[in-house]
Scaffold this motif. Structure first.
Motif, PDB file in Angstrom:
ATOM      1  N   ARG A  74       0.814  -1.214   0.000  1.00  0.00           N
ATOM      2  CA  ARG A  74       0.000   0.000   0.000  1.00  0.00           C
ATOM      3  C   ARG A  74       0.842   1.254   0.000  1.00  0.00           C
ATOM      4  NH1 ARG A  74      -3.180  -0.741   5.133  1.00  0.00           N
ATOM      5  NH2 ARG A  74      -1.688  -2.366   5.534  1.00  0.00           N
ATOM      6  N   ARG A  75       2.143   1.148   0.068  1.00  0.00           N
ATOM      7  CA  ARG A  75       2.974   2.319   0.258  1.00  0.00           C
ATOM      8  C   ARG A  75       4.028   2.455  -0.839  1.00  0.00           C
ATOM      9  NH1 ARG A  75       2.387   4.293   5.527  1.00  0.00           N
ATOM     10  NH2 ARG A  75       4.385   5.312   5.279  1.00  0.00           N
TER      11      ARG A  75
ATOM     12  N   ASP B  37       4.883   6.479  -1.763  1.00  0.00           N
ATOM     13  CA  ASP B  37       5.158   7.421  -0.693  1.00  0.00           C
ATOM     14  C   ASP B  37       6.227   8.411  -1.121  1.00  0.00           C
ATOM     15  OD1 ASP B  37       3.340   6.518   1.058  1.00  0.00           O
ATOM     16  OD2 ASP B  37       4.756   5.540   2.412  1.00  0.00           O
TER      17      ASP B  37
ATOM     18  N   ASP C  54       9.066  14.536   5.434  1.00  0.00           N
ATOM     19  CA  ASP C  54       9.025  14.477   3.978  1.00  0.00           C
ATOM     20  C   ASP C  54      10.126  15.354   3.410  1.00  0.00           C
ATOM     21  OD1 ASP C  54       6.816  12.848   4.059  1.00  0.00           O
ATOM     22  OD2 ASP C  54       5.378  14.488   3.801  1.00  0.00           O
TER      23      ASP C  54
END
Length: 99
Positions: free
Chosen positions: A9-10, A13, A21
């Motif tokens: 699911r990542r 990213d 970030d």
């Protein structure tokens, strides 16, 4: 067929530096470099404080927005050049599209 399939699911990213970030950490890192070039303790402290201020401002600005908000903002507000131009999207100065 009875085994569970792991679905990542990542994959998309954003890049991270530590816990932050990259677009939030970039002002601090840039101002660390500028402070180092100042070659004085007061200049270094002032530059780092300015970098932290802009990083906090960036984090608050993009808090409830798309994860790539900073890239989208740069695309629409900076002039295009051959390095940053894209073929699949229209130039950023064209604000209305029909279709």
């Amino acid at each position: 067929m009875l085994t569970d399939t792991y679905i990542p699911r990542r994959l998309d990213d954003q890049w991270k530096i530590g816990l932050w970030d990259i677009d939030v950490a970039a002002p601090v890192l840039f101002m660390l470099f500028v402070g180092y070039l100042a070659s004085s303790l007061w200049g270094f402290c002032a530059a780092v404080a300015i970098g932290i201020y802009f990083a906090r401002k960036m984090a608050r600005t993009k808090a409830d927005k798309h994860p790539a908000y900073a890239l989208h903002w740069l695309y629409w507000h900076l002039p295009t050049n051959p390095v940053s131009s894209m073929r699949a999207t229209p130039p950023s100065h064209i604000r209305r599209m029909v279709g």
